[in-house]
Write a protein that holds these residues in place. Structure first.
Motif, PDB file in Angstrom:
ATOM      1  N   VAL A  30      13.711  -4.090  12.803  1.00  0.00           N
ATOM      2  CA  VAL A  30      14.531  -5.303  12.694  1.00  0.00           C
ATOM      3  C   VAL A  30      14.120  -6.315  13.759  1.00  0.00           C
ATOM      4  O   VAL A  30      14.042  -7.528  13.492  1.00  0.00           O
ATOM      5  CB  VAL A  30      16.028  -4.950  12.823  1.00  0.00           C
ATOM      6  N   THR A  31      13.849  -5.825  14.974  1.00  0.00           N
ATOM      7  CA  THR A  31      13.418  -6.709  16.061  1.00  0.00           C
ATOM      8  C   THR A  31      12.111  -7.401  15.726  1.00  0.00           C
ATOM      9  O   THR A  31      11.974  -8.624  15.883  1.00  0.00           O
ATOM     10  CB  THR A  31      13.263  -5.913  17.369  1.00  0.00           C
ATOM     11  N   ILE A  32      11.128  -6.627  15.270  1.00  0.00           N
ATOM     12  CA  ILE A  32       9.821  -7.196  14.931  1.00  0.00           C
ATOM     13  C   ILE A  32       9.959  -8.197  13.789  1.00  0.00           C
ATOM     14  O   ILE A  32       9.445  -9.322  13.864  1.00  0.00           O
ATOM     15  CB  ILE A  32       8.833  -6.075  14.537  1.00  0.00           C
ATOM     16  N   LEU A  33      10.665  -7.800  12.729  1.00  0.00           N
ATOM     17  CA  LEU A  33      10.800  -8.670  11.558  1.00  0.00           C
ATOM     18  C   LEU A  33      11.570  -9.947  11.899  1.00  0.00           C
ATOM     19  O   LEU A  33      11.154 -11.056  11.523  1.00  0.00           O
ATOM     20  CB  LEU A  33      11.516  -7.915  10.441  1.00  0.00           C
ATOM     21  N   GLY A  34      12.682  -9.808  12.619  1.00  0.00           N
ATOM     22  CA  GLY A  34      13.500 -10.971  12.949  1.00  0.00           C
ATOM     23  C   GLY A  34      12.759 -11.984  13.799  1.00  0.00           C
ATOM     24  O   GLY A  34      12.790 -13.194  13.526  1.00  0.00           O
ATOM     25  N   LEU A  52       9.453 -12.256  14.184  1.00  0.00           N
ATOM     26  CA  LEU A  52       8.322 -12.807  13.436  1.00  0.00           C
ATOM     27  C   LEU A  52       8.776 -13.905  12.480  1.00  0.00           C
ATOM     28  O   LEU A  52       8.082 -14.917  12.315  1.00  0.00           O
ATOM     29  CB  LEU A  52       7.616 -11.696  12.657  1.00  0.00           C
ATOM     30  N   LEU A  53       9.935 -13.731  11.872  1.00  0.00           N
ATOM     31  CA  LEU A  53      10.453 -14.756  10.968  1.00  0.00           C
ATOM     32  C   LEU A  53      10.754 -16.051  11.716  1.00  0.00           C
ATOM     33  O   LEU A  53      10.515 -17.147  11.193  1.00  0.00           O
ATOM     34  CB  LEU A  53      11.711 -14.245  10.258  1.00  0.00           C
ATOM     35  N   ILE A  54      11.285 -15.925  12.929  1.00  0.00           N
ATOM     36  CA  ILE A  54      11.534 -17.124  13.742  1.00  0.00           C
ATOM     37  C   ILE A  54      10.221 -17.852  14.019  1.00  0.00           C
ATOM     38  O   ILE A  54      10.111 -19.082  13.880  1.00  0.00           O
ATOM     39  CB  ILE A  54      12.220 -16.745  15.065  1.00  0.00           C
ATOM     40  N   LEU A  78       9.740 -17.275  23.233  1.00  0.00           N
ATOM     41  CA  LEU A  78      10.755 -16.267  23.525  1.00  0.00           C
ATOM     42  C   LEU A  78      10.713 -15.146  22.486  1.00  0.00           C
ATOM     43  O   LEU A  78      10.819 -13.966  22.836  1.00  0.00           O
ATOM     44  CB  LEU A  78      12.139 -16.909  23.549  1.00  0.00           C
ATOM     45  N   SER A  79      10.544 -15.500  21.217  1.00  0.00           N
ATOM     46  CA  SER A  79      10.472 -14.495  20.162  1.00  0.00           C
ATOM     47  C   SER A  79       9.250 -13.601  20.339  1.00  0.00           C
ATOM     48  O   SER A  79       9.329 -12.373  20.150  1.00  0.00           O
ATOM     49  CB  SER A  79      10.429 -15.173  18.788  1.00  0.00           C
ATOM     50  N   PHE A  80       8.127 -14.204  20.708  1.00  0.00           N
ATOM     51  CA  PHE A  80       6.912 -13.410  20.946  1.00  0.00           C
ATOM     52  C   PHE A  80       7.112 -12.437  22.105  1.00  0.00           C
ATOM     53  O   PHE A  80       6.738 -11.258  22.015  1.00  0.00           O
ATOM     54  CB  PHE A  80       5.734 -14.342  21.237  1.00  0.00           C
ATOM     55  N   VAL A  81       7.700 -12.912  23.192  1.00  0.00           N
ATOM     56  CA  VAL A  81       7.933 -12.058  24.354  1.00  0.00           C
ATOM     57  C   VAL A  81       8.930 -10.951  24.022  1.00  0.00           C
ATOM     58  O   VAL A  81       8.783  -9.812  24.488  1.00  0.00           O
ATOM     59  CB  VAL A  81       8.417 -12.902  25.555  1.00  0.00           C
ATOM     60  N   ASP A  82       9.949 -11.254  23.206  1.00  0.00           N
ATOM     61  CA  ASP A  82      10.911 -10.222  22.804  1.00  0.00           C
ATOM     62  C   ASP A  82      10.224  -9.104  22.023  1.00  0.00           C
ATOM     63  O   ASP A  82      10.560  -7.924  22.178  1.00  0.00           O
ATOM     64  CB  ASP A  82      12.027 -10.841  21.971  1.00  0.00           C
ATOM     65  N   ILE A  83       9.274  -9.484  21.173  1.00  0.00           N
ATOM     66  CA  ILE A  83       8.498  -8.469  20.453  1.00  0.00           C
ATOM     67  C   ILE A  83       7.723  -7.595  21.436  1.00  0.00           C
ATOM     68  O   ILE A  83       7.680  -6.357  21.304  1.00  0.00           O
ATOM     69  CB  ILE A  83       7.530  -9.135  19.450  1.00  0.00           C
TER      70      ILE A  83
END
Length: 322
Positions: free
Chosen positions: A50-54, A56-58, A79-84
């Motif tokens: 879910v983390t990766i998909l969410g 990546l969608l952003i 931020l989304s890239f770093v969260d991944i």
């Protein structure tokens, strides 16, 4: 639960003066109960996907919609890239350990995991600070927003964030490399966390503790102070707006970021407060899940559910419209 019998069957004592680089660590994780392993594996695998998909969608939504090519969404994609990256540093190894029931991690892998974890968590902190500054300029200086937050400044802020956190992570890692480990090398955690590593050392850890305290003040306290200062100015500006609709529109641009900031700092502080209040390693590991797994998973939902532009961009993306 006692792990000594399990540990003795895998790892020998390491005497002071031996080559620690040939050692192995044992990540104890959450539970040794066999019946819980399928549940833990399924839970963390689901959260990871879910983390990766969410996130990546952003990233895809922002990059596919030219209307979102602004500084605010530029920082959001970072931020989304770093969260991944934060989640990918810890969760895959934990899933492998649960699946294979081998909790061994080599010294080199442990050092690398610690290095990248410190790097990406630090970047999370810096990006949230930069995003707070972006909101400060947008609300307090709206007429000069596009001039101040130009692409060159945005790129420079990201570059400085990376450089500072690379140097900080390298410093912490180099100091840990000087330590000797002479006791049972088991880590009561699901990843190689810096404080846990230091507690295992049998050599002097003064420099390690000094580096941690300095980093907490300079790289932790300073960004938090910047966020608080930015929002104090934002609140003052919003209070000066005469119409209720204007106040609502101004504040609504900050709600997503405020939610993410609150989630990040509350969970991070919760980890250290729980560690200080209790000696339970299970409590500390459970608390760490909040900011290493749960927070990166929830961030895309916070930004997509509370942001009309992101929802519209996702809708257009799935419909295949430019």
């Amino acid at each position: 639960m006692l792990f000594s019998s399990y540990f003795d069957s895998h790892i020998d004592y390491v005497e002071l003066g031996n080559d620690t680089r040939n050692s192995e660590f044992l990540l104890l994780g959450f539970s040794e109960e066999p019946e819980l392993q399928p549940f833990l594996f399924g839970l963390f695998l689901s959260m990871y996907l879910v983390t990766i998909l969410g996130n990546l969608l952003i990233i895809l939504a922002v990059n596919s919609d030219s209307h979102l090519h602004t500084s605010m969404y530029f920082f959001l994609t970072n931020l989304s890239f770093v969260d991944i990256c934060v989640t990918s540093t810890t969760v895959p190894k934990m899933l492998v350990n649960i699946h294979t029931q081998r909790k061994i991690i080599t010294y080199e892998s442990c050092i690398m995991q610690m290095y990248f974890f410190i790097l990406f968590v630090g970047l999370d902190n810096f990006l949230l600070t930069v995003m707070a500054y972006d909101r400060f300029v947008a609300i307090c200086h709206p007429l000069h927003y596009t001039v101040i937050m130009n692409p060159r400044l945005c790129g420079l802020l990201i570059l400085v964030s990376w450089i500072m956190n690379i140097l900080h992570s390298l410093l912490q890692t180099l100091v840990v490399l000087q330590l000797s480990f002479c006791t049972h090398l088991y880590i009561p955690h699901f990843f190689c966390e810096l404080n846990q590593m230091i507690q295992l050392a049998c050599s002097d850890t003064f420099l390690n503790n000094l580096a941690i305290y300095l980093a907490a003040v300079l790289l932790g306290g300073a960004p938090l102070a910047g966020i608080l200062y930015s929002y104090s100015k934002i609140v003052s500006s919003i209070r000066g707006i005469s119409s209720a609709l204007g106040k609502y529109k101004a504040f609504s641009t900050c709600t997503s970021h405020l939610s993410v900031v609150s989630l990040f700092y509350c969970t991070s502080l919760g980890v250290y407060l729980s560690s200080a209040a209790t000696q339970s390693s299970l409590s500390s590991a459970t608390a760490s899940v909040m900011y290493t797994v749960v927070t990166p998973m929830l961030n895309p939902f916070i930004y997509s559910l509370r942001n009309r532009d992101i929802k519209e961009a996702l809708n257009l993306f799935f419909r295949g419209k430019p």
